[in-house]
Design a protein around this motif. Structure first.
Motif, PDB file in Angstrom:
ATOM      1  N   ARG A  31       0.901  -1.349   0.077  1.00 46.77           N
ATOM      2  CA  ARG A  31       0.069  -0.054   0.191  1.00 46.77           C
ATOM      3  C   ARG A  31       0.976   1.299  -0.060  1.00 46.77           C
ATOM      4  NH1 ARG A  31      -3.652  -2.810   4.357  1.00 46.77           N
ATOM      5  NH2 ARG A  31      -4.628  -4.201   2.997  1.00 46.77           N
ATOM      6  N   THR A  32       2.169   1.242  -0.550  1.00 44.22           N
ATOM      7  CA  THR A  32       2.968   2.475  -0.523  1.00 44.22           C
ATOM      8  C   THR A  32       2.429   3.259  -1.770  1.00 44.22           C
ATOM      9  OG1 THR A  32       4.734   1.361   0.326  1.00 44.22           O
ATOM     10  CG2 THR A  32       5.276   3.309  -0.839  1.00 44.22           C
ATOM     11  N   PRO A  33       2.205   4.513  -1.539  1.00 42.78           N
ATOM     12  CA  PRO A  33       1.889   5.474  -2.682  1.00 42.78           C
ATOM     13  C   PRO A  33       2.959   5.881  -3.606  1.00 42.78           C
ATOM     14  CG  PRO A  33       1.899   6.583  -0.540  1.00 42.78           C
ATOM     15  CD  PRO A  33       2.299   5.381  -0.379  1.00 42.78           C
ATOM     16  N   HIS A  34       2.687   5.851  -4.886  1.00 42.83           N
ATOM     17  CA  HIS A  34       3.462   6.202  -6.095  1.00 42.83           C
ATOM     18  C   HIS A  34       2.997   7.160  -6.977  1.00 42.83           C
ATOM     19  CE1 HIS A  34       5.017   2.084  -4.675  1.00 42.83           C
ATOM     20  NE2 HIS A  34       6.131   2.604  -5.094  1.00 42.83           N
ATOM     21  N   HIS A  35       3.671   7.837  -7.617  1.00 43.72           N
ATOM     22  CA  HIS A  35       3.165   8.492  -8.922  1.00 43.72           C
ATOM     23  C   HIS A  35       2.831   7.291  -9.853  1.00 43.72           C
ATOM     24  CE1 HIS A  35       5.687  12.000  -7.731  1.00 43.72           C
ATOM     25  NE2 HIS A  35       4.561  12.360  -7.849  1.00 43.72           N
ATOM     26  N   GLU A  36       1.969   7.278 -10.649  1.00 41.32           N
ATOM     27  CA  GLU A  36       1.871   6.102 -11.707  1.00 41.32           C
ATOM     28  C   GLU A  36       2.861   6.151 -12.795  1.00 41.32           C
ATOM     29  OE1 GLU A  36      -1.659   4.513 -14.807  1.00 41.32           O
ATOM     30  OE2 GLU A  36      -2.162   6.173 -13.616  1.00 41.32           O
ATOM     31  N   GLU A  37       3.245   7.038 -13.019  1.00 37.65           N
ATOM     32  CA  GLU A  37       4.512   7.126 -14.082  1.00 37.65           C
ATOM     33  C   GLU A  37       5.607   6.651 -13.357  1.00 37.65           C
ATOM     34  OE1 GLU A  37       3.640  10.803 -13.015  1.00 37.65           O
ATOM     35  OE2 GLU A  37       1.635  10.060 -13.820  1.00 37.65           O
ATOM     36  N   CYS A  38       5.843   6.676 -12.251  1.00 38.22           N
ATOM     37  CA  CYS A  38       6.960   6.369 -11.528  1.00 38.22           C
ATOM     38  C   CYS A  38       6.917   4.709 -11.336  1.00 38.22           C
ATOM     39  CB  CYS A  38       7.219   6.910 -10.232  1.00 38.22           C
ATOM     40  SG  CYS A  38       7.691   8.605 -10.395  1.00 38.22           S
ATOM     41  N   PHE A  39       5.669   4.223 -10.898  1.00 38.91           N
ATOM     42  CA  PHE A  39       5.545   2.844 -10.828  1.00 38.91           C
ATOM     43  C   PHE A  39       5.776   2.223 -12.133  1.00 38.91           C
ATOM     44  CE2 PHE A  39       3.788  -1.263  -9.748  1.00 38.91           C
ATOM     45  CZ  PHE A  39       3.667  -1.313  -8.209  1.00 38.91           C
ATOM     46  N   ARG A  40       5.154   2.624 -13.296  1.00 35.68           N
ATOM     47  CA  ARG A  40       5.308   1.996 -14.372  1.00 35.68           C
ATOM     48  C   ARG A  40       6.585   1.981 -14.884  1.00 35.68           C
ATOM     49  NH1 ARG A  40       0.720   1.024 -16.977  1.00 35.68           N
ATOM     50  NH2 ARG A  40      -1.198   1.942 -16.499  1.00 35.68           N
ATOM     51  N   GLU A  41       7.500   3.198 -14.697  1.00 40.71           N
ATOM     52  CA  GLU A  41       8.701   3.281 -15.150  1.00 40.71           C
ATOM     53  C   GLU A  41       9.622   2.233 -14.444  1.00 40.71           C
ATOM     54  OE1 GLU A  41      12.332   6.439 -15.091  1.00 40.71           O
ATOM     55  OE2 GLU A  41      10.385   7.030 -15.977  1.00 40.71           O
ATOM     56  N   ASN A  42       9.540   1.954 -12.999  1.00 41.38           N
ATOM     57  CA  ASN A  42      10.300   1.258 -12.464  1.00 41.38           C
ATOM     58  C   ASN A  42       9.874  -0.216 -12.599  1.00 41.38           C
ATOM     59  OD1 ASN A  42      12.116   0.833 -10.170  1.00 41.38           O
ATOM     60  ND2 ASN A  42      10.669   0.170  -8.795  1.00 41.38           N
ATOM     61  N   GLY A  43       8.464  -0.366 -12.886  1.00 40.51           N
ATOM     62  CA  GLY A  43       7.893  -1.872 -13.115  1.00 40.51           C
ATOM     63  C   GLY A  43       7.558  -2.596 -11.900  1.00 40.51           C
ATOM     64  N   LEU A  44       7.757  -1.840 -10.791  1.00 38.84           N
ATOM     65  CA  LEU A  44       7.267  -2.606  -9.481  1.00 38.84           C
ATOM     66  C   LEU A  44       7.488  -1.674  -8.380  1.00 38.84           C
ATOM     67  CD1 LEU A  44      10.067  -3.468  -8.035  1.00 38.84           C
ATOM     68  CD2 LEU A  44      10.364  -5.154  -9.790  1.00 38.84           C
ATOM     69  N   CYS A  45       6.816  -2.095  -7.111  1.00 35.82           N
ATOM     70  CA  CYS A  45       6.897  -1.154  -6.060  1.00 35.82           C
ATOM     71  C   CYS A  45       8.350  -1.122  -5.588  1.00 35.82           C
ATOM     72  CB  CYS A  45       6.193  -2.116  -4.721  1.00 35.82           C
ATOM     73  SG  CYS A  45       6.039  -1.173  -3.332  1.00 35.82           S
ATOM     74  N   THR A  46       8.543   0.242  -5.033  1.00 37.34           N
ATOM     75  CA  THR A  46       9.804   0.611  -4.839  1.00 37.34           C
ATOM     76  C   THR A  46      10.475   0.189  -3.469  1.00 37.34           C
ATOM     77  OG1 THR A  46       9.019   2.788  -4.245  1.00 37.34           O
ATOM     78  CG2 THR A  46       9.840   2.621  -6.610  1.00 37.34           C
ATOM     79  N   ILE A  47       9.509  -0.183  -2.736  1.00 37.29           N
ATOM     80  CA  ILE A  47       9.925  -0.509  -1.447  1.00 37.29           C
ATOM     81  C   ILE A  47      10.643  -1.891  -1.299  1.00 37.29           C
ATOM     82  CG2 ILE A  47       9.031  -1.537   1.103  1.00 37.29           C
ATOM     83  CD1 ILE A  47       8.588   1.773   0.233  1.00 37.29           C
ATOM     84  N   TYR A  48      12.041  -1.901  -0.860  1.00 40.37           N
ATOM     85  CA  TYR A  48      13.018  -2.750  -0.734  1.00 40.37           C
ATOM     86  C   TYR A  48      12.277  -4.077  -0.031  1.00 40.37           C
ATOM     87  CZ  TYR A  48      16.985  -5.718   0.482  1.00 40.37           C
ATOM     88  OH  TYR A  48      17.871  -6.871   0.597  1.00 40.37           O
ATOM     89  N   ALA A  49      12.248  -5.303  -0.741  1.00 39.47           N
ATOM     90  CA  ALA A  49      11.872  -6.565  -0.290  1.00 39.47           C
ATOM     91  C   ALA A  49      10.271  -6.782  -0.597  1.00 39.47           C
ATOM     92  CB  ALA A  49      11.991  -6.801   1.276  1.00 39.47           C
ATOM     93  N   CYS A  50       9.781  -5.601  -1.073  1.00 42.05           N
ATOM     94  CA  CYS A  50       8.353  -5.803  -1.645  1.00 42.05           C
ATOM     95  C   CYS A  50       8.216  -6.413  -3.265  1.00 42.05           C
ATOM     96  CB  CYS A  50       7.462  -4.506  -1.337  1.00 42.05           C
ATOM     97  SG  CYS A  50       5.787  -4.840  -1.909  1.00 42.05           S
ATOM     98  N   GLY A  51       8.475  -5.503  -4.108  1.00 33.66           N
ATOM     99  CA  GLY A  51       8.599  -5.608  -5.304  1.00 33.66           C
ATOM    100  C   GLY A  51       7.470  -6.062  -6.041  1.00 33.66           C
ATOM    101  N   CYS A  52       6.327  -5.735  -5.627  1.00 33.70           N
ATOM    102  CA  CYS A  52       4.964  -6.136  -6.113  1.00 33.70           C
ATOM    103  C   CYS A  52       4.942  -5.549  -7.475  1.00 33.70           C
ATOM    104  CB  CYS A  52       3.881  -5.951  -5.355  1.00 33.70           C
ATOM    105  SG  CYS A  52       2.570  -6.334  -5.943  1.00 33.70           S
ATOM    106  N   PRO A  53       4.721  -6.130  -8.579  1.00 32.30           N
ATOM    107  CA  PRO A  53       4.425  -5.666  -9.842  1.00 32.30           C
ATOM    108  C   PRO A  53       2.996  -5.138 -10.197  1.00 32.30           C
ATOM    109  CG  PRO A  53       4.282  -7.882 -10.167  1.00 32.30           C
ATOM    110  CD  PRO A  53       4.688  -7.584  -8.914  1.00 32.30           C
TER     111      PRO A  53
END
Length: 83
Positions: A31-53
């Motif tokens: 449930r970590t908030p992100h900008h949609e563009e950032c999530f899409r660019e990164n390809g997954l959650c930015t939280i270490y050990a989460c990595g949910c796509p």
């Protein structure tokens, strides 16, 4: 359009470091908030050990607050428009 009552400017994107405003996306696992563009660019959650796509789009305060009220480990995919 109704002005957001949440202080979303307090949310900082973990990818780019900029403040996040509505609409935003959240990781469906942590449930970590992100900008949609950032999530899409990164390809997954930015939280270490989460990595949910997968993320869910949050368009307003009501949707955001209802996702936070769900029990831990509860899937929020049914409550949000997921991508």
């Amino acid at each position: 359009m109704t002005e957001s009552k949440l202080k979303t400017e307090e949310f900082i994107c973990r990818y780019c470091g900029d403040p996040i405003e509505m609409p935003l996306v959240i990781c469906v696992d942590c449930r970590t908030p992100h900008h949609e563009e950032c999530f899409r660019e990164n390809g997954l959650c930015t939280i270490y050990a989460c990595g949910c796509p997968t993320f869910g789009k949050v368009e307003n305060d009501e949707t955001f607050l209802s996702t936070l009220a769900l029990p831990a480990h509860c899937t929020i995919e049914n409550n949000l428009e997921t991508t």
